[in-house]
Structures are given as C-alpha cells and as structure tokens.
Design a protein around this motif. Structure first.
Motif, short mmCIF file in Angstrom:
data_model
loop_
_atom_site.label_atom_id
_atom_site.label_comp_id
_atom_site.label_asym_id
_atom_site.label_seq_id
_atom_site.Cartn_x
_atom_site.Cartn_y
_atom_site.Cartn_z
N PRO A 185 -15.09 26.92 1.91
CA PRO A 185 -14.48 25.91 2.81
C PRO A 185 -13.32 25.17 2.16
N LEU A 186 -13.35 25.02 0.83
CA LEU A 186 -12.22 24.36 0.15
C LEU A 186 -10.96 25.21 0.29
N ALA A 187 -11.10 26.52 0.11
CA ALA A 187 -9.95 27.40 0.27
C ALA A 187 -9.45 27.39 1.71
N GLU A 188 -10.39 27.32 2.67
CA GLU A 188 -10.01 27.24 4.08
C GLU A 188 -9.16 26.00 4.34
N ALA A 189 -9.60 24.87 3.80
CA ALA A 189 -8.86 23.62 3.99
C ALA A 189 -7.49 23.69 3.35
N VAL A 190 -7.41 24.26 2.14
CA VAL A 190 -6.14 24.32 1.42
C VAL A 190 -5.15 25.24 2.13
N VAL A 191 -5.60 26.39 2.61
CA VAL A 191 -4.71 27.29 3.34
C VAL A 191 -4.23 26.62 4.63
N LEU A 192 -5.14 25.93 5.31
CA LEU A 192 -4.76 25.20 6.53
C LEU A 192 -3.66 24.19 6.23
N LEU A 193 -3.84 23.40 5.19
CA LEU A 193 -2.88 22.36 4.85
C LEU A 193 -1.54 22.95 4.40
N ALA A 194 -1.60 23.99 3.57
CA ALA A 194 -0.36 24.58 3.05
C ALA A 194 0.47 25.23 4.15
N THR A 195 -0.20 25.75 5.18
CA THR A 195 0.51 26.45 6.25
C THR A 195 0.78 25.57 7.47
N SER A 196 0.33 24.32 7.43
CA SER A 196 0.56 23.39 8.54
C SER A 196 1.98 22.83 8.51
N PRO A 197 2.52 22.41 9.67
CA PRO A 197 3.80 21.68 9.66
C PRO A 197 3.62 20.36 8.90
N LYS A 198 4.69 19.87 8.33
CA LYS A 198 4.60 18.71 7.45
C LYS A 198 5.33 17.49 8.02
N SER A 199 4.76 16.32 7.75
CA SER A 199 5.41 15.06 8.11
C SER A 199 4.88 13.95 7.22
N ASN A 200 5.78 13.18 6.63
CA ASN A 200 5.36 12.03 5.83
C ASN A 200 5.70 10.71 6.52
N SER A 201 5.89 10.78 7.85
CA SER A 201 6.30 9.59 8.59
C SER A 201 5.27 8.46 8.49
N ILE A 202 3.99 8.82 8.40
CA ILE A 202 2.94 7.81 8.35
C ILE A 202 2.98 7.02 7.05
N VAL A 203 3.08 7.72 5.91
CA VAL A 203 3.07 7.03 4.62
C VAL A 203 4.32 6.17 4.47
N ILE A 204 5.46 6.65 4.97
CA ILE A 204 6.69 5.85 4.93
C ILE A 204 6.52 4.59 5.77
N ALA A 205 5.93 4.74 6.96
CA ALA A 205 5.77 3.60 7.87
C ALA A 205 4.89 2.52 7.28
N ILE A 206 3.72 2.89 6.77
CA ILE A 206 2.81 1.87 6.25
C ILE A 206 3.36 1.24 4.97
N ASP A 207 4.08 2.02 4.16
CA ASP A 207 4.66 1.45 2.94
C ASP A 207 5.78 0.47 3.26
N ARG A 208 6.53 0.71 4.33
CA ARG A 208 7.56 -0.24 4.75
C ARG A 208 6.93 -1.54 5.22
N ALA A 209 5.85 -1.42 5.98
CA ALA A 209 5.16 -2.61 6.47
C ALA A 209 4.59 -3.43 5.31
N LEU A 210 3.98 -2.74 4.35
CA LEU A 210 3.43 -3.44 3.17
C LEU A 210 4.54 -4.08 2.34
N ASP A 211 5.67 -3.40 2.26
CA ASP A 211 6.80 -3.93 1.49
C ASP A 211 7.31 -5.24 2.09
N ASP A 212 7.34 -5.32 3.43
CA ASP A 212 7.77 -6.56 4.09
C ASP A 212 6.83 -7.72 3.75
N LEU A 213 5.55 -7.43 3.65
CA LEU A 213 4.59 -8.49 3.31
C LEU A 213 4.84 -9.03 1.91
#
Length: 428
Positions: A319-347
């Motif tokens: 199951p670990l290999a299944e998860a890793v192959v799923l993640l490696a072959t999935s489309p990518k987006s880091n919009s969430i981590v950028i968004a929350i880090d911007r909000a935290l930075d404002d604080l």
C-alpha cells in the motif's frame, strides 16, 4: 591480537587513499596543505569508511607536532585536560595535533574547552564527524576550522582498494594465494555502498573463513562473497543527516513527478524499516504538493497509510508503493501551502485588526445590544448561495492569500466562482 585487515593495510600516503579526488588529488586543497607543512584546524565530514581517519593519520605523521587521538564517544573533559597539561612540556614544544573522532558526541562545554588553545595555535584540531557539522559542532569551533566533505567512494575506487588488499596479502602470505572472482568482487563492492572499510571487512571474512584447496589457493566466488557480506549497508540514521536527506529526496522526487526515483527512495526507507516517517511524509505530500489539483489524493493516501500501519512490514510495502505511485503521477499544485503561509505571514507582520462586527458570534442573549451579527447577510438566502460582504478585518481588507492553481480542478473552481460572482453582481 590480530589487527583487522582494514587497519593493518591502512594507506600511509595520500596517493594511496582511494576516492576523495575533489580534495585529495594532486594540486587539490588537502594535497596543497600537506605539501606546505602548515596544518590548520580541519573538520572532516562524511559517512563511515570513506577515509577520514586515514587522512587524519597521514597528516599527523607529516606534521612536526605531538600527535594525540581521542574518540569523543568514550572520552571526556579529563582526557582533554591531560593533553593540555603536556603543552608546557618538552613533548609539546612544537605544539599538539589532536585528532578528535566523532566530535558530534562532545557537548558544548567539552568543545569549548579546546577553544583557548586552538585560538593561540598551541593545539591544531582535526576532527571528524558522520553528522552535519553545522548542526552538531559549536559555532566557535566551526569559525576557526575548514570543513572538508568526504563523499561515498565510487565503485571503481572501492575496486582499487580491494585489488590492493588482495595484492598485498598474496605478497605477504607464504602458505596461501587469494583468487577473487570478478563477480564476487563486484558483489562485495556493490554491497559496501561506498564504504571501503565495509568492503575490506567483507573480503577479510571471505578470505579467512574459506579453506584453501589442494593447490593452497583460497578461491572467493560469488556465493562466498554473499555469505561474507550478508546484508547491504544502507546509510540511514533515524536522528542523523541521512534520515533527512533521504526524506528530502523522497518528497522532491514525488513533487517532480519522477515515479521511479520516488519508488527508489521509498525502497530505501522501507529497507531501513522507517514506517512512521514514510507515512507522515506521504500524508503531508498529499496536501503540500498535490493539494487541490487532486483533492481525493489525501483520502486515498490516508487509506494506504492506515492499511500499512495495520499490516506492518513486509506487507506494508505494497500500500505504501500504491500511495507513492498515486502521488508521483497525480497533477500537482502548491496553492494551498502558499495560501496558508501568506495568511500566517500577515499575522506576524501586520496589525490585522478586529473581526468585522457583523460576523462575530451572535448566539447569546444580549448580542444584539452589542451590535454583534447586526447586518450579517446569510448567503443561503441569496441566489447561488452567495452574497458579497466583508469578511476580512478592515486593516487587511482586500488581501489575497489563495490564488487558483493552473490545473483542471482549480481552473474549474475558478471559472465557477467567476460566473457566480458576475451573475450575482448583476443583481445589485
């Protein structure tokens, strides 16, 4: 007592040391330092069995100083004090060269005890460590030393070391001769994983555990090599650099959508039996690197993690290999981590101000007397369940934290909300 072969045949000259050509080759920095005769404070950093102790011993032999050697794993402040006490004696007239192995095991006070003598030049310190010196060595020691990184020895260079050992034994031993088959040599070299000492130790076991034939030849074939090495060495320390280096390579390979590299680093982690680190890392990758490009990824990865934790190794690898192959072959987006880090930075950096009064809690007696919730528009009472109103504090009104990623899922969401907001604005 018979010395281990790796110690008995330790090189006495820099040109006999295999590997590390980036610092030991002719005209390279350590070669120049040794030829100049002006030995400075040095820190040798790298994995086990790559020549750190050997090079320190060679430098010590070439220096005109009294040589002391300590291992920080079994030495203490008293040992340092005993060495310091010889500074004003005839022995220490030219100064002292101290080789301190595994310096990361000395605490701050023990390291500081050397500072005075390093500063005035009475002690020249050569220390070695398998851990990142910037994490484990006192900054004052770092600032007074030059750091040399020793790297895992390449296969070709390990072969040279193995051939040298066989040649020396055949020359010194009168009663036997060693015949090392090519496939056996290749296996020992591969299993050592860049650790020359490991390779020589395996060869030593093979030689002295194999009876000679009628011609007094000790023939080391592939089967004997496998028996002598048992398990391939994988550089991994749960609290050390290798742990974080492999995890870093693991996440960056998934982020880079290289499924084969991702599986390679997963295999390293599985080989080390580090189930917890694998599970934690793939869970965060599902949100940090895949995110809203494929929101179901985290649900599927969580299922794989739960299965892995219930199964344990070796079955957990599936199951670990299944998860890793799923993640490696999935489309990518880091919009969430950028968004929350911007909000935290404002604080951290801004005076954000108070929550707008109309969206404060109004579910208590007397709330209206304080104007709590007055003027709040309930979105479900409006077309498309949306109405424009102010939610952010006045001081940061208009701030944008989340920006839609350029992937199918987030583009669809962006188009949807653009249509809704344009449609509703026509009603105003």
């Amino acid at each position: 007592m018979r010395k281990p072969l790796a110690d008995k045949l330790r090189p006495n000259e820099l040109n006999e040391v295999v590997g590390q050509k980036h610092i030991l080759g002719n005209g390279k920095i350590l070669d120049r330092i040794l030829k100049s005769g002006r030995i400075t404070n040095m820190i040798f950093y790298g994995p086990p069995g790559v020549g750190k102790t050997t090079v320190a011993n060679i430098i010590a032999e070439k220096s005109n100083k009294k040589f002391y050697k300590l291992n920080a794993t079994n030495s203490n402040l008293k040992d340092i004090q005993q060495i310091v006490s010889t500074l004003d004696t005839f022995e220490g007239i030219n100064g002292i060269l101290l080789y301190l192995d595994e310096i990361q095991n000395f605490n701050k006070k023990q390291q500081q005890s050397l500072l005075e003598f390093i500063e005035d030049g009475r002690i020249t310190l050569i220390s070695s460590t398998t851990e990142n010196p910037y994490h484990y060595i006192f900054k004052a020691i770092l600032s007074r030393s030059t750091i040399f990184e020793f790297k895992p020895v390449e296969k070709e260079d390990v072969e040279i070391a193995i051939d040298r050992v066989v040649k020396i034994i055949n020359k010194e031993e009168e009663n036997i001769s060693i015949e090392l088959k090519q496939k056996a040599k290749e296996y020992i070299v591969s299993a050592s994983n860049g650790d020359v000492r490991k390779a020589i130790n395996a060869l030593e076991i093979a030689i002295y555990s194999t009876p000679p034939n009628e011609n007094y030849s000790v023939i080391i074939d592939l089967d004997i090599a496998k028996d002598s090495t048992q398990t391939k060495v994988i550089a991994y320390d749960m609290l050390g650099d290798s742990h974080y280096d492999i995890l870093s390579a693991f996440q960056k390979s998934i982020r880079g959508s290289d499924v084969d590299a991702s599986l390679h680093y997963l295999a390293r982690l599985i080989k080390a039996g580090d189930l917890i680190s694998i599970c934690r890392r793939i869970l965060v990758i599902a949100s940090e690197d895949i995110g809203l490009a494929y929101p179901n990824a985290i649900t599927m990865v969580k299922s794989c993690v739960d299965s892995s934790m219930m199964l344990g190794f070796p079955e957990a690898r599936i199951p670990l290999a299944e998860a890793v192959v799923l993640l490696a072959t999935s489309p990518k987006s880091n919009s969430i981590v950028i968004a929350i880090d911007r909000a935290l930075d404002d604080l951290e950096k801004k005076e954000v101000g108070d929550i707008p009064i109309h969206i404060k809690d109004a579910h208590y007696s007397g709330a209206k007397n304080l104007n709590r919730g007055v003027g709040y528009k309930y979105p479900h009472n409006y077309k498309n369940n949306y109405v424009e109103q102010q939610y952010l504090p006045k001081n940061i009104k208009g701030s944008v934290y989340y920006e839609y990623g350029n992937n199918k899922m987030e583009r669809a969401s962006k188009e949807y909300w653009h249509k809704i907001k344009v449609d509703n604005s026509s009603l105003i």
